[in-house]
Write an enzyme that holds these catalytic residues in place. Structure first.
Site, PDB file in Angstrom:
ATOM      1  CB  CYS A  10      -1.001   0.001   1.151  1.00  0.00           C
ATOM      2  SG  CYS A  10      -0.329   0.165   2.804  1.00  0.00           S
ATOM      3  CB  CYS A  84       0.322   1.444  -4.168  1.00  0.00           C
ATOM      4  SG  CYS A  84       0.654  -0.088  -5.029  1.00  0.00           S
ATOM      5  CB  CYS A  88       2.656  -1.621  -7.633  1.00  0.00           C
ATOM      6  SG  CYS A  88       1.849  -1.158  -6.105  1.00  0.00           S
TER       7      CYS A  88
END
Length: 136
Positions: A10, A84, A88
């Site tokens: 996250c 996120c 990522c």
């Protein structure tokens, strides 16, 4: 089969991903490798998330937010993102899941409990998918 490796990601690695890692460590024990990280790690774990997890008998108070690294993603079998977005890194051949969960940051414990319970249920389902027996 080698034990499966799961990475929870996250933004701040202070709430959702830490709770998910706590559940997976608790339910999966040594049968699964657990990592968590943040695309912009916070200073400390959300104390309300710590309290919410303590209510279900899981202590995450010793954890610290960690930076997301390409190595952590590359060495994980399953990468679970929690808000996120595009930060990522994506590697071919990895299994990615995106769990849409409310951010517990700034929420009172009454607002964090439903997020915690949803994460716990998703982690239990993930263990079944991975064929890892759940410890309670």
């Amino acid at each position: 089969m080698d034990k499966p490796s799961v990475l929870f990601v996250c933004v701040h690695n202070a709430g959702r991903s830490q709770m998910a890692a706590g559940f997976l460590n608790h339910y999966g024990g040594d049968a699964v490798e657990v990592r968590s990280a943040g695309s912009e790690p916070g200073e400390a774990i959300n104390p309300v998330a710590v309290s919410a997890m303590r209510e279900v008998g899981i202590d995450i108070s010793e954890q610290r937010p960690k930076s997301l690294t390409a190595d952590a993603v590359e060495s994980s079998d399953v990468v679970i993102t929690m808000g996120c977005g595009d930060t990522c890194p994506v590697f071919p051949g990895k299994r990615y899941l995106d769990w849409e969960l409310d951010d517990p940051a700034g929420q009172p414990i009454e607002g964090v409990r439903p997020v915690r319970d949803e994460i716990g249920a998703r982690v239990a389902a993930l263990l079944r998918e991975l064929g890892v027996p759940e410890r309670r």
